[in-house]
Each structure stands twice: as C-alpha cells, then as structure tokens.
Design an enzyme around this catalytic site. Structure first.
Site, mmCIF file in Angstrom:
data_model
loop_
_atom_site.group_PDB
_atom_site.id
_atom_site.type_symbol
_atom_site.label_atom_id
_atom_site.label_comp_id
_atom_site.label_asym_id
_atom_site.label_seq_id
_atom_site.Cartn_x
_atom_site.Cartn_y
_atom_site.Cartn_z
ATOM 1 N N GLU A 32 31.922 27.112 11.610
ATOM 2 C CA GLU A 32 31.028 28.148 11.081
ATOM 3 C C GLU A 32 31.497 29.546 11.453
ATOM 4 O OE1 GLU A 32 28.936 27.583 8.391
ATOM 5 O OE2 GLU A 32 28.119 26.045 9.712
ATOM 6 N N HIS A 33 31.394 30.436 10.484
ATOM 7 C CA HIS A 33 31.746 31.845 10.661
ATOM 8 C C HIS A 33 33.219 32.040 10.999
ATOM 9 C CE1 HIS A 33 28.044 34.172 10.182
ATOM 10 N NE2 HIS A 33 27.412 33.135 10.719
ATOM 11 N N SER A 66 15.810 32.536 -14.836
ATOM 12 C CA SER A 66 15.824 31.570 -13.743
ATOM 13 C C SER A 66 14.434 30.994 -13.547
ATOM 14 C CB SER A 66 16.283 32.222 -12.441
ATOM 15 O OG SER A 66 16.108 31.320 -11.350
ATOM 16 N N LEU A 125 22.442 26.858 2.272
ATOM 17 C CA LEU A 125 23.132 25.754 1.600
ATOM 18 C C LEU A 125 23.946 26.263 0.414
ATOM 19 C CD1 LEU A 125 20.263 23.076 1.626
ATOM 20 C CD2 LEU A 125 22.031 23.504 3.347
ATOM 21 N N SER A 126 24.231 27.551 0.416
ATOM 22 C CA SER A 126 25.106 28.175 -0.585
ATOM 23 C C SER A 126 24.512 28.199 -1.985
ATOM 24 C CB SER A 126 26.483 27.489 -0.618
ATOM 25 O OG SER A 126 27.143 27.676 0.594
ATOM 26 N N SER A 128 23.872 30.873 -3.669
ATOM 27 C CA SER A 128 24.560 31.902 -4.460
ATOM 28 C C SER A 128 25.918 31.405 -4.947
ATOM 29 C CB SER A 128 24.723 33.188 -3.653
ATOM 30 O OG SER A 128 25.528 32.989 -2.505
ATOM 31 N N ASP A 172 32.480 28.572 0.803
ATOM 32 C CA ASP A 172 31.392 28.045 -0.015
ATOM 33 C C ASP A 172 31.855 27.695 -1.423
ATOM 34 O OD1 ASP A 172 29.881 28.487 2.198
ATOM 35 O OD2 ASP A 172 28.796 30.211 1.393
#
Length: 379
Positions: A32-33, A66, A125-126, A128, A172
C-alpha cells in the site's frame, strides 16, 4: 439487475440501451502507498464494479447519468468542450477519459451512457478507477480504436493525476485491466512487469470490511504523503542516486539525515515493498500463516509510519484479529477511512461478521458493512 438498468436507461434517455459493459473494482492484498514510489503491489479484482449502459448518438453530444448520483441528473457535454468543471462531480472522471483519448489522436462519437456501481463510493475499492476503465472498455468496443490495455491504464492515471489533481499511482487501473479470475497480480510499478499468482486460500476467504467512513482522496492528506516521500528521496539521492524510493534499503536510511516524518514515510515505503515480495512468495508456497502475519505488519506500518489509517480502520482491524479464525487483517486502499480486509476461515464467516460488526458499532457508533468475496456483495 440488467432488466432494472435497461428500464432506467429508457426512462432517463427516452431510448433503449444498445449494450452493457462492466469493469471490476479491486482490493490490494498488500503493498500500500508504494505504487507511486516504484514499489511492488499485490492486488486482485473483485466482483463489485461499475456497469455502463450505452446508446451511440449521431452528434457530438455526450449525456451522462449515474444511478449512484441521481441528484446530479443528466450531465451533458460535447466532445469539443471537456474542460474540468467542479460542479460535474463524478462525471469529471468520464470527461477526463474522453479528453485524453481524443488528445491521443483517436476519433470517438457522441453517446448516452448510464453508469451504476456497486462499489461503495469513497470506500477504497477503486470506484474511480473502475469507472475510468469502464469508459475505456466502452470506447474500445464501440469505436474499435486499437488502444492497448496499458494505454487505457495510462489514460486513466492521467485523468487522476492531471485532470482530477490526485497524485496517485498506476496500481488501480492496472489491476482492473490486467487481473485474472482467482489470481492476484504481483506488479512491479517501476518496470510494469507483472505475474499472476493463484489466489488459493484453502479453507479461508477474504472478507471486505467497509468502515463506512468515507474519504475523498483529492481532499485528504494523500498528496501530502507523496510530497513527504519525495522529500526523503531527494536526500537519499544525494547519498546514492537511485530512481525511486523503493529502490533503497532500510540500511540506506541510516546513512543519511532525514526529518522524523521523512524517515518514517521512507521506512514504510521500503519495508512495505519487502513485505509485498515476501507475501507473494509465501502465497505461492501455500504458507497462509506467514502471509497473514505480513498483512498485520503492513497495517502497523501504515498506522505508525505512514499515518493513513485512523480510528475506524484501526478499530475494525483490531477487532478482526481478536477472532481466532482470522489469519491476518489490514487496511486496503489509500486509507483515511474506507475498507479493510481480513482472511477468515470460511466456516466462521457469519460469526466473524456478527462479532466484529457488533463490537465495531458499539465502539464507533455506527455500523460497518461486510462482503464475503465468495458471494454476491453484501453492501
């Protein structure tokens, strides 16, 4: 669900949808990161994702709707005017993809698109990236552009970095486009070399735990963390030039003088990269106990050295690790709220959700949501 979305599309646009497309979300098992620091990441796709229903138009208009943001109504743009507009909210991710596809020299046409996502917004959870890659699949399929998966990934990253203004990495979008069912993806974010690793958890399953504390990355300390890592890299490069922070070792940190903050950020990046490589190795060997311990260590590093967890995430991970059927637990995604994951014995999932959920609500004051990755999402 398909019937409901078809009916909704016709109600919104007064025309029938011609096709439906889907892009998954992702969880990151560990790593992560560090996707923006030249490190290794270990994500996998999930069943939750973004659906896009499309009808092609004969003009240059693009109408977007949306089901997750009904209050925004239809957002209409034209292909020759795709500038960022704050008031367009979620639709800016779509506009960015359209903009950079055209800037790369590809010809696309007008469309009516209805989106529906069953990824909780702001949950880590991504959502975008899933939306961006859904747009990529729509454009590639509808217009036969011949764009490679990697190029679509790069358009998505450019949308995040340059259009939205978030200093995120490539993980992602890459995970969404390249993941294989029932496999995790070990990705070197520096070289973009990757391998798929069978995700064989034996008698265990991954449970996603949504703290229901939302965060907006562009408004969080995400960009600040990246700057702090860049500061550490600048000092390290004076000692010995390497391209990325994750190229250094923990021993290298002791040979330079860093501020306390920069030292902690760099220590997380370097140690997390090492943990990720080891985690992929032990998963191949079937050593789930060690894999779980590495997940736990990752969370501690993200909590103490990178400082991106917070009360809600720390609470749900702590409660998870009290359950005897759990091998490991950690935050997944950028943190500052959102989701954590736990590896749980599949025979105890119901009791795990009950016990952790009850105590979480008692300590935090509101409910968490849980999803067993074997099933239809429970969000």
């Amino acid at each position: 669900m398909q019937k409901r979305l078809n009916t909704l599309f016709e109600a919104v646009f007064d025309i029938e949808a011609q096709a439906t497309f889907f892009a998954p979300g992702r969880i990151n098992l560990i790593g992560e990161h560090i996707d923006y620091l030249g490190g290794h990441v270990f994500p996998c796709a999930i069943t939750q994702g973004t659906y896009g229903l499309v009808h092609l138009r004969e003009d240059e208009r693009v109408r977007l709707y949306s089901d997750n943001f009904k209050d925004k109504g239809i957002i209409e743009v034209t292909l020759d005017n795709l500038d960022y507009q704050k008031e367009d909210g979620w639709a800016n991710y779509v506009k960015g993809m359209l903009k950079y596809t055209q800037e790369a020299g590809h010809t696309i046409g007008g469309m009516d698109i209805l989106f529906y996502g069953n990824i909780p917004n702001g949950a880590g959870l991504s959502s975008s990236a899933s939306l961006e890659m859904c747009v990529a699949i729509i454009l590639e399929t509808c217009f036969g552009l011949g764009v490679t998966k990697l190029q679509w990934v790069q358009y998505g990253v450019k949308t995040e970095n340059d259009y939205i203004g978030l200093s995120s990495g490539i993980m992602d979008q890459f995970a969404i486009m390249f993941s294989k069912e029932n496999h995790a993806l070990l990705l070197n974010t520096q070289t973009l070399k990757y391998e798929t690793v069978p995700l064989d958890l034996g008698e265990h399953v991954i449970v996603i735990m949504n703290t229901n504390k939302q965060r907006t990355l562009a408004d969080s300390k995400y960009n600040q963390r990246r700057q702090e890592c860049d500061d550490a890299l600048t000092v390290l490069q004076r000692y010995q030039h390497k391209e990325n922070l994750c190229d250094y070792t923990l021993e290298d940190l002791d040979k330079v003088t860093l501020s306390e903050v920069s030292y902690k950020r760099a220590r997380h990046a370097i140690s997390e990269n090492q943990r990720t490589l080891k985690a992929a190795h032990v998963l191949k060997e079937g050593d789930l106990v060690t894999f779980g311990k590495l997940m736990n260590a990752s969370h501690v590093s993200l909590k103490d050295d990178y400082e991106v967890t917070g009360k809600e995430l720390d609470t749900i991970v702590r409660l998870s690790l009290k359950e005897p059927s759990v091998l490991g637990a950690r935050v997944t995604g950028a943190g500052f709220g959102g989701c954590a994951i736990a590896i749980v014995n599949k025979d105890t999932v119901s009791s795990f959700i009950h016990n952790v959920g009850k105590q979480y609500e008692k300590e935090i004051g509101y409910q968490a949501d849980f999803s067993d990755c074997r099933q239809t999402p429970l969000f």
